[in-house]
Design an enzyme around this catalytic site. Sequence first.
Site, PDB file in Angstrom:
ATOM      1  N   PRO A 188       0.809  -1.225   0.000  1.00  0.00           N
ATOM      2  CG  PRO A 188      -0.944  -1.602   1.494  1.00  0.00           C
ATOM      3  CD  PRO A 188       0.368  -2.173   1.044  1.00  0.00           C
ATOM      4  CB  CYS A 189       1.215   3.865  -2.431  1.00  0.00           C
ATOM      5  SG  CYS A 189      -0.387   4.367  -3.135  1.00  0.00           S
ATOM      6  CD  GLN A 190      -3.498   3.210   0.778  1.00  0.00           C
ATOM      7  OE1 GLN A 190      -2.423   2.610   0.833  1.00  0.00           O
ATOM      8  NE2 GLN A 190      -4.625   2.610   0.411  1.00  0.00           N
TER       9      GLN A 190
END
Length: 297
Positions: free
Chosen positions: A72-74
């Site tokens: 995940p890149c959040q």
Amino acid sequence: MKFIDFFSGIGGMRLGLEKAGHICMGFCEWDKYARKTYKAIHNTEGEWEAHDIREVKPYDVPTVPLWSFGFPCQDISIAGKQLGIRGGRSGLFWEIVRLLEGRKIEDRPEWLLVENVRNLLSVGRGFDFARLLCTLGSIGYYCEWDLLNSKNYNGVQNRERVFIVAHLGKSCKRKIFPIRYESDGMLKQITNIMPGRNRTNPNQGRVYEKSGLAPTLGCSQGGNRQPFVIVNGKIRKLTPKEYWRAFNFPDECFEKAKETGMSCTQLYKQAGNAVDVNVSAVIGNVLKEIENENLHL
């Protein structure tokens, strides 16, 4: 080679690797909507399947030569709070490390293929990326990396992503990067039709030819990040199918997802979170060539 598809989303990485001749043996995805689409698109019968990587034990995962994952890149993206790999979402990278450390060296995958946003290189003043590389190195992996843009591989959007290929033990005799360009699109901006709007976003309000190159597409068509296109003199948003095409998914994949009753909101989101199929395929091709070379040694 056989591989496991972690943080699989709807399987953009998988499609690219399969296009290059590799075989998926299982996947792990937390989002129930993405998982539903994934299973509609891909033939997952008999494959290993997991939902929450935090509940997976090291030897639950089948022993295969390759693990692929776009964690995940959040917490890394410039659109977020940039907590980096200590954040609650992007910090799931450490779950991969946990699984690797929990296996004997001889049972670890020979290869890792990792994908994330460009800002991975600079978040935390670059220390997060250094920590990631040092951690993989400490458990036996030699890493190569490069910044690849979808537009250079027959893509229709200016989408830069960091790809890391890690090899267990000493470096592979053949380098993975750089990978030659397949094409280079030309941006075709028509005009800016929304003067006076929030100018902090350079893409806001811009209109593009349908045959042109779009800016990086996000997870929602409802936000201001998305471009408008001009078709037959009329301005409109991209359709969900066009969105999927922008990530090089075959139309049949989109139709299978749509047949599940998936909402347009989810279809936009799922494509926007995906790995570009063509980019993962070009890396997969290099890995396949190395695999074939090793078979003939």
